[in-house]
Structures are given as structure tokens and as C-alpha cells.
Design a protein around this motif. Structure first.
Motif, PDB file in Angstrom:
ATOM      1  N   TYR A  76       0.830  -1.201   0.000  1.00  0.00           N
ATOM      2  CA  TYR A  76       0.000   0.000   0.000  1.00  0.00           C
ATOM      3  C   TYR A  76       0.867   1.255   0.000  1.00  0.00           C
ATOM      4  O   TYR A  76       0.649   2.177  -0.787  1.00  0.00           O
ATOM      5  CB  TYR A  76      -0.923  -0.029   1.218  1.00  0.00           C
ATOM      6  CG  TYR A  76      -1.676   1.243   1.451  1.00  0.00           C
ATOM      7  CD1 TYR A  76      -2.740   1.599   0.636  1.00  0.00           C
ATOM      8  CD2 TYR A  76      -1.329   2.090   2.507  1.00  0.00           C
ATOM      9  CE1 TYR A  76      -3.441   2.775   0.852  1.00  0.00           C
ATOM     10  CE2 TYR A  76      -2.018   3.261   2.737  1.00  0.00           C
ATOM     11  CZ  TYR A  76      -3.071   3.605   1.910  1.00  0.00           C
ATOM     12  OH  TYR A  76      -3.752   4.772   2.127  1.00  0.00           O
ATOM     13  N   GLU A  77       1.872   1.298   0.877  1.00  0.00           N
ATOM     14  CA  GLU A  77       2.779   2.444   0.929  1.00  0.00           C
ATOM     15  C   GLU A  77       3.566   2.599  -0.375  1.00  0.00           C
ATOM     16  O   GLU A  77       3.793   3.711  -0.845  1.00  0.00           O
ATOM     17  CB  GLU A  77       3.744   2.301   2.108  1.00  0.00           C
ATOM     18  CG  GLU A  77       3.100   2.500   3.446  1.00  0.00           C
ATOM     19  CD  GLU A  77       2.684   3.942   3.696  1.00  0.00           C
ATOM     20  OE1 GLU A  77       3.401   4.858   3.270  1.00  0.00           O
ATOM     21  OE2 GLU A  77       1.628   4.135   4.331  1.00  0.00           O
ATOM     22  N   LEU A  78       3.978   1.483  -0.951  1.00  0.00           N
ATOM     23  CA  LEU A  78       4.707   1.527  -2.214  1.00  0.00           C
ATOM     24  C   LEU A  78       3.867   2.162  -3.309  1.00  0.00           C
ATOM     25  O   LEU A  78       4.346   3.032  -4.046  1.00  0.00           O
ATOM     26  CB  LEU A  78       5.120   0.114  -2.621  1.00  0.00           C
ATOM     27  CG  LEU A  78       5.780  -0.022  -3.999  1.00  0.00           C
ATOM     28  CD1 LEU A  78       7.128   0.686  -4.015  1.00  0.00           C
ATOM     29  CD2 LEU A  78       5.930  -1.486  -4.361  1.00  0.00           C
ATOM     30  N   PHE A  79       2.609   1.761  -3.423  1.00  0.00           N
ATOM     31  CA  PHE A  79       1.745   2.334  -4.456  1.00  0.00           C
ATOM     32  C   PHE A  79       1.474   3.810  -4.197  1.00  0.00           C
ATOM     33  O   PHE A  79       1.386   4.598  -5.139  1.00  0.00           O
ATOM     34  CB  PHE A  79       0.435   1.547  -4.571  1.00  0.00           C
ATOM     35  CG  PHE A  79       0.583   0.296  -5.384  1.00  0.00           C
ATOM     36  CD1 PHE A  79       0.941   0.345  -6.720  1.00  0.00           C
ATOM     37  CD2 PHE A  79       0.372  -0.942  -4.804  1.00  0.00           C
ATOM     38  CE1 PHE A  79       1.082  -0.798  -7.472  1.00  0.00           C
ATOM     39  CE2 PHE A  79       0.511  -2.098  -5.546  1.00  0.00           C
ATOM     40  CZ  PHE A  79       0.869  -2.028  -6.891  1.00  0.00           C
ATOM     41  N   GLN A  80       1.364   4.201  -2.947  1.00  0.00           N
ATOM     42  CA  GLN A  80       1.199   5.628  -2.651  1.00  0.00           C
ATOM     43  C   GLN A  80       2.417   6.410  -3.114  1.00  0.00           C
ATOM     44  O   GLN A  80       2.288   7.474  -3.710  1.00  0.00           O
ATOM     45  CB  GLN A  80       0.994   5.840  -1.156  1.00  0.00           C
ATOM     46  CG  GLN A  80      -0.413   5.638  -0.703  1.00  0.00           C
ATOM     47  CD  GLN A  80      -0.624   6.131   0.709  1.00  0.00           C
ATOM     48  OE1 GLN A  80       0.316   6.165   1.508  1.00  0.00           O
ATOM     49  NE2 GLN A  80      -1.834   6.511   1.030  1.00  0.00           N
ATOM     50  N   LYS A  81       3.604   5.904  -2.835  1.00  0.00           N
ATOM     51  CA  LYS A  81       4.828   6.598  -3.232  1.00  0.00           C
ATOM     52  C   LYS A  81       4.994   6.617  -4.750  1.00  0.00           C
ATOM     53  O   LYS A  81       5.454   7.603  -5.315  1.00  0.00           O
ATOM     54  CB  LYS A  81       6.039   5.949  -2.578  1.00  0.00           C
ATOM     55  CG  LYS A  81       5.985   5.911  -1.085  1.00  0.00           C
ATOM     56  CD  LYS A  81       7.053   6.736  -0.470  1.00  0.00           C
ATOM     57  CE  LYS A  81       7.071   6.511   1.031  1.00  0.00           C
ATOM     58  NZ  LYS A  81       6.530   7.627   1.758  1.00  0.00           N
ATOM     59  N   LEU A  82       4.616   5.516  -5.410  1.00  0.00           N
ATOM     60  CA  LEU A  82       4.709   5.483  -6.865  1.00  0.00           C
ATOM     61  C   LEU A  82       3.768   6.489  -7.515  1.00  0.00           C
ATOM     62  O   LEU A  82       4.122   7.119  -8.505  1.00  0.00           O
ATOM     63  CB  LEU A  82       4.427   4.073  -7.383  1.00  0.00           C
ATOM     64  CG  LEU A  82       5.523   3.038  -7.145  1.00  0.00           C
ATOM     65  CD1 LEU A  82       5.045   1.666  -7.584  1.00  0.00           C
ATOM     66  CD2 LEU A  82       6.787   3.420  -7.885  1.00  0.00           C
ATOM     67  N   THR A  83       2.553   6.608  -6.972  1.00  0.00           N
ATOM     68  CA  THR A  83       1.629   7.590  -7.547  1.00  0.00           C
ATOM     69  C   THR A  83       2.107   9.009  -7.320  1.00  0.00           C
ATOM     70  O   THR A  83       1.930   9.878  -8.167  1.00  0.00           O
ATOM     71  CB  THR A  83       0.206   7.406  -6.989  1.00  0.00           C
ATOM     72  OG1 THR A  83       0.235   7.468  -5.578  1.00  0.00           O
ATOM     73  CG2 THR A  83      -0.403   6.097  -7.429  1.00  0.00           C
TER      74      THR A  83
ATOM     75  N   LEU B  26       5.274   9.830  -7.151  1.00  0.00           N
ATOM     76  CA  LEU B  26       6.458   9.983  -7.987  1.00  0.00           C
ATOM     77  C   LEU B  26       6.098  10.149  -9.451  1.00  0.00           C
ATOM     78  O   LEU B  26       6.617  11.034 -10.138  1.00  0.00           O
ATOM     79  CB  LEU B  26       7.372   8.778  -7.804  1.00  0.00           C
ATOM     80  CG  LEU B  26       8.714   8.781  -8.538  1.00  0.00           C
ATOM     81  CD1 LEU B  26       9.562   9.946  -8.047  1.00  0.00           C
ATOM     82  CD2 LEU B  26       9.431   7.476  -8.329  1.00  0.00           C
ATOM     83  N   PHE B  27       5.202   9.306  -9.955  1.00  0.00           N
ATOM     84  CA  PHE B  27       4.892   9.321 -11.375  1.00  0.00           C
ATOM     85  C   PHE B  27       3.574  10.025 -11.702  1.00  0.00           C
ATOM     86  O   PHE B  27       3.354  10.442 -12.830  1.00  0.00           O
ATOM     87  CB  PHE B  27       4.825   7.892 -11.927  1.00  0.00           C
ATOM     88  CG  PHE B  27       6.164   7.188 -11.888  1.00  0.00           C
ATOM     89  CD1 PHE B  27       7.188   7.597 -12.722  1.00  0.00           C
ATOM     90  CD2 PHE B  27       6.390   6.141 -11.030  1.00  0.00           C
ATOM     91  CE1 PHE B  27       8.417   6.975 -12.695  1.00  0.00           C
ATOM     92  CE2 PHE B  27       7.607   5.495 -11.006  1.00  0.00           C
ATOM     93  CZ  PHE B  27       8.636   5.918 -11.834  1.00  0.00           C
ATOM     94  N   GLY B  28       2.680  10.133 -10.740  1.00  0.00           N
ATOM     95  CA  GLY B  28       1.376  10.721 -11.022  1.00  0.00           C
ATOM     96  C   GLY B  28       1.309  12.211 -10.816  1.00  0.00           C
ATOM     97  O   GLY B  28       0.425  12.880 -11.305  1.00  0.00           O
ATOM     98  N   GLY B  29       2.253  12.746 -10.104  1.00  0.00           N
ATOM     99  CA  GLY B  29       2.262  14.191  -9.927  1.00  0.00           C
ATOM    100  C   GLY B  29       1.902  14.519  -8.567  1.00  0.00           C
ATOM    101  O   GLY B  29       1.772  15.350  -7.889  1.00  0.00           O
TER     102      GLY B  29
END
Length: 44
Positions: A32-39, A41-44
Motif C-alpha cells: 500500500y505504501e509503495l503504491f502511494q509513493k509510486l503515484t 512519484l509518477f502521477g504528480g
């Protein structure tokens, strides 16, 4: 191994639930934390 050497089925089930929870809950939180950080980083 005879039937007397094995643990009761209820005890084994409880242990399996505890073991899966011990590993699964922190793993799910990490994903869950990984997906939050990825969004972020890449989602703005």
C-alpha cells in the motif's frame, strides 16, 4: 508418524492464521505504501 504424533487440527489452523497474519499484514501495508509513493512519484 502416527495420528497421536500430530497436533490437533484446530490448533494447526489457529497457528496458520497467526502465521499468515504475521507476514501478510505488514506485507500488505508495505505494498500500500509503495503504491502511494509510486503515484506521488509518477502521477504528480
Amino acid at each position: 508418524m502416527t495420528a497421536d504424533d500430530r497436533a490437533p487440527a484446530g490448533n494447526n489452523t489457529s497457528l496458520m492464521i497467526l502465521a499468515w497474519s504475521w507476514v501478510g499484514i505488514p506485507f500488505a501495508y508495505g505494498v500500500y505504501e509503495l503504491f502511494q509513493k509510486l503515484t506521488q512519484l509518477f502521477g504528480g
